[in-house]
Design a protein around this motif. Structure first.
Motif, mmCIF file in Angstrom:
data_model
loop_
_atom_site.group_PDB
_atom_site.id
_atom_site.type_symbol
_atom_site.label_atom_id
_atom_site.label_comp_id
_atom_site.label_asym_id
_atom_site.label_seq_id
_atom_site.Cartn_x
_atom_site.Cartn_y
_atom_site.Cartn_z
ATOM 1 N N ALA A 66 0.834 -1.205 0.000
ATOM 2 C CA ALA A 66 0.000 0.000 0.000
ATOM 3 C C ALA A 66 0.867 1.253 0.000
ATOM 4 C CB ALA A 66 -0.935 -0.009 1.207
ATOM 5 N N ALA A 67 1.953 1.232 0.792
ATOM 6 C CA ALA A 67 2.859 2.384 0.825
ATOM 7 C C ALA A 67 3.539 2.572 -0.526
ATOM 8 C CB ALA A 67 3.900 2.194 1.933
ATOM 9 N N ALA A 68 3.964 1.470 -1.140
ATOM 10 C CA ALA A 68 4.613 1.546 -2.453
ATOM 11 C C ALA A 68 3.638 2.038 -3.517
ATOM 12 C CB ALA A 68 5.181 0.183 -2.836
ATOM 13 N N ALA A 69 2.393 1.590 -3.437
ATOM 14 C CA ALA A 69 1.379 2.043 -4.394
ATOM 15 C C ALA A 69 1.163 3.545 -4.259
ATOM 16 C CB ALA A 69 0.070 1.287 -4.180
ATOM 17 N N LEU A 87 5.103 3.132 -7.051
ATOM 18 C CA LEU A 87 5.553 1.856 -7.604
ATOM 19 C C LEU A 87 4.406 1.042 -8.181
ATOM 20 C CD1 LEU A 87 7.911 -0.095 -8.058
ATOM 21 C CD2 LEU A 87 7.531 -0.982 -5.755
ATOM 22 N N GLY A 88 3.228 1.167 -7.582
ATOM 23 C CA GLY A 88 2.073 0.421 -8.083
ATOM 24 C C GLY A 88 1.733 0.767 -9.517
ATOM 25 N N GLY A 89 1.986 2.015 -9.905
ATOM 26 C CA GLY A 89 1.729 2.426 -11.281
ATOM 27 C C GLY A 89 2.597 1.681 -12.277
ATOM 28 N N ILE A 90 3.833 1.351 -11.878
ATOM 29 C CA ILE A 90 4.740 0.594 -12.754
ATOM 30 C C ILE A 90 4.185 -0.810 -12.979
ATOM 31 C CG2 ILE A 90 7.058 -0.402 -12.932
ATOM 32 C CD1 ILE A 90 8.021 2.062 -11.303
ATOM 33 N N VAL A 91 3.721 -1.439 -11.894
ATOM 34 C CA VAL A 91 3.144 -2.784 -12.013
ATOM 35 C C VAL A 91 1.902 -2.740 -12.893
ATOM 36 C CG1 VAL A 91 2.087 -4.696 -10.737
ATOM 37 C CG2 VAL A 91 4.074 -3.529 -9.794
ATOM 38 N N MET A 107 3.739 -13.765 -0.666
ATOM 39 C CA MET A 107 2.389 -14.068 -1.143
ATOM 40 C C MET A 107 1.633 -12.793 -1.508
ATOM 41 S SD MET A 107 -0.503 -16.214 0.811
ATOM 42 C CE MET A 107 -2.171 -15.714 0.542
ATOM 43 N N LEU A 108 1.822 -11.736 -0.725
ATOM 44 C CA LEU A 108 1.136 -10.476 -1.014
ATOM 45 C C LEU A 108 1.751 -9.737 -2.180
ATOM 46 C CD1 LEU A 108 -1.208 -8.781 0.155
ATOM 47 C CD2 LEU A 108 -0.653 -10.787 1.458
ATOM 48 N N TRP A 109 3.062 -9.675 -2.231
ATOM 49 C CA TRP A 109 3.724 -8.856 -3.241
ATOM 50 C C TRP A 109 3.576 -9.409 -4.658
ATOM 51 C CZ3 TRP A 109 6.737 -4.346 -3.667
ATOM 52 C CH2 TRP A 109 6.670 -3.530 -2.547
ATOM 53 N N GLN A 110 3.275 -10.673 -4.812
ATOM 54 C CA GLN A 110 3.117 -11.223 -6.163
ATOM 55 C C GLN A 110 1.665 -11.195 -6.639
ATOM 56 O OE1 GLN A 110 1.177 -14.193 -6.464
ATOM 57 N NE2 GLN A 110 0.982 -14.198 -4.253
ATOM 58 N N ASN A 111 0.772 -10.584 -5.876
ATOM 59 C CA ASN A 111 -0.652 -10.613 -6.188
ATOM 60 C C ASN A 111 -1.083 -9.342 -6.934
ATOM 61 O OD1 ASN A 111 -3.448 -10.626 -6.171
ATOM 62 N ND2 ASN A 111 -3.613 -11.385 -4.088
ATOM 63 N N PRO A 112 -1.341 -9.433 -8.257
ATOM 64 C CA PRO A 112 -1.741 -8.246 -9.011
ATOM 65 C C PRO A 112 -3.037 -7.613 -8.503
ATOM 66 C CG PRO A 112 -1.198 -10.052 -10.501
ATOM 67 C CD PRO A 112 -1.217 -10.606 -9.110
ATOM 68 N N LYS A 113 -3.958 -8.427 -7.970
ATOM 69 C CA LYS A 113 -5.192 -7.850 -7.431
ATOM 70 C C LYS A 113 -4.907 -7.026 -6.176
ATOM 71 C CE LYS A 113 -8.782 -10.422 -9.537
ATOM 72 N NZ LYS A 113 -10.122 -10.888 -9.440
ATOM 73 N N GLY A 114 -3.916 -7.439 -5.412
ATOM 74 C CA GLY A 114 -3.493 -6.639 -4.260
ATOM 75 C C GLY A 114 -2.951 -5.288 -4.701
ATOM 76 N N TRP A 115 -2.161 -5.316 -5.780
ATOM 77 C CA TRP A 115 -1.646 -4.058 -6.320
ATOM 78 C C TRP A 115 -2.799 -3.176 -6.797
ATOM 79 C CZ3 TRP A 115 2.862 -2.072 -5.444
ATOM 80 C CH2 TRP A 115 3.957 -2.902 -5.186
ATOM 81 N N ALA A 116 -3.752 -3.767 -7.490
ATOM 82 C CA ALA A 116 -4.891 -2.990 -7.990
ATOM 83 C C ALA A 116 -5.689 -2.388 -6.827
ATOM 84 C CB ALA A 116 -5.790 -3.868 -8.853
ATOM 85 N N MET A 117 -5.887 -3.172 -5.752
ATOM 86 C CA MET A 117 -6.641 -2.696 -4.598
ATOM 87 C C MET A 117 -5.919 -1.538 -3.907
ATOM 88 S SD MET A 117 -7.656 -4.715 -1.087
ATOM 89 C CE MET A 117 -5.947 -4.982 -0.664
ATOM 90 N N THR A 118 -4.599 -1.703 -3.678
ATOM 91 C CA THR A 118 -3.862 -0.656 -2.967
ATOM 92 C C THR A 118 -3.664 0.577 -3.845
ATOM 93 O OG1 THR A 118 -1.778 -1.778 -3.525
ATOM 94 C CG2 THR A 118 -2.717 -2.217 -1.344
ATOM 95 N N LEU A 119 -3.507 0.366 -5.150
ATOM 96 C CA LEU A 119 -3.401 1.510 -6.064
ATOM 97 C C LEU A 119 -4.720 2.273 -6.115
ATOM 98 C CD1 LEU A 119 -1.337 2.823 -7.934
ATOM 99 C CD2 LEU A 119 -2.278 1.471 -9.802
ATOM 100 N N GLY A 120 -5.832 1.530 -6.116
ATOM 101 C CA GLY A 120 -7.147 2.170 -6.069
ATOM 102 C C GLY A 120 -7.335 2.957 -4.783
ATOM 103 N N ALA A 121 -6.862 2.389 -3.665
ATOM 104 C CA ALA A 121 -6.949 3.098 -2.384
ATOM 105 C C ALA A 121 -6.103 4.363 -2.412
ATOM 106 C CB ALA A 121 -6.505 2.182 -1.245
ATOM 107 N N ALA A 122 -4.900 4.262 -3.004
ATOM 108 C CA ALA A 122 -4.030 5.437 -3.087
ATOM 109 C C ALA A 122 -4.687 6.546 -3.897
ATOM 110 C CB ALA A 122 -2.682 5.048 -3.692
ATOM 111 N N ALA A 123 -5.336 6.171 -5.001
ATOM 112 C CA ALA A 123 -6.000 7.170 -5.834
ATOM 113 C C ALA A 123 -7.234 7.744 -5.132
ATOM 114 C CB ALA A 123 -6.396 6.548 -7.169
#
Length: 199
Positions: free
Chosen positions: A54-57, A61-65, A114-130
């Motif tokens: 979430a912090a990286a997003a 960094l989440g935008g790169i993923v 397990m968390l860092w390899q999950n694209p849906k986790g990235w999408a969720m945290t990036l959405g939260a950041a936005a």
């Protein structure tokens, strides 16, 4: 920043971390097989993984993923294989006292990975950041706010799932009951893998 400003974020992270998924199924299985204390490193790994994600997003960094389809596909494939392997191990398990396939709990590093390899986790945290960028002054403050919020909520919700697994372990008596319980958890884990591939 007032509590009223943070309330939507608090509700979001509670719902996002408490809903059933791969991490919660594994926390339940770990609680049932190993108890709460031995499951703490896994739960701390998940909490740290989600908090740092979430912090990286929030920091960018989440935008790169999100912008790299090849990276997303590679993460999704690695994560799917790992979760499928864990589901297979859980499905093969009997009771914790019967020489089960689950000989030791997942550790801290396994939880983070397990968390860092999950694209849906990235999408969720990036959405939260936005969605919640307006409640913090600058990306670093937002990163700290989201990181702490997601980590604390994840640890709390996983603790509840782990305790639920521990309570179920006291009810399950026969090997057949344990095999049924482990089969249900394995199917939930497989369902989370399938959900990862849905658009």
């Amino acid at each position: 920043m007032s509590l009223r400003d943070c309330l939507p974020l608090i509700v979001f992270v509670i719902v996002a971390t408490a809903t059933p998924g791969g991490a919660t199924a594994l926390a339940t299985a770990s609680g049932a097989h190993f108890g709460y204390r031995r499951s703490v490193p896994y739960m701390m790994g998940i909490a740290a993984g989600l908090g740092t994600m979430a912090a990286a997003a929030a920091a960018g960094l989440g935008g790169i993923v999100q912008a790299s389809p090849n990276l997303q596909s590679a993460l999704k494939l690695m994560g799917s294989l790992y979760l499928a392997w864990l589901a297979w191990r859980i499905a093969r398990s009997a009771s914790p006292h019967a020489g089960s396939a689950l000989r030791k709990p997942i550790g801290f590093a396994g939880g983070v990975w397990m968390l860092w390899q999950n694209p849906k986790g990235w999408a969720m945290t990036l959405g939260a950041a936005a969605s919640f960028a307006v409640i913090a002054h600058g990306p670093m403050r937002l990163a700290a706010l989201l990181g702490i919020s997601f980590a604390v909520a994840a640890m709390a919700s996983l603790s509840l799932w782990c305790i639920a697994g521990l309570a179920l372990a006291r009810v399950l008596r026969s090997q057949g009951q344990w095999r049924c319980f482990n089969g249900v958890l394995a199917l939930l884990l497989v369902a989370s893998v399938v959900a990862m591939w849905l658009p």
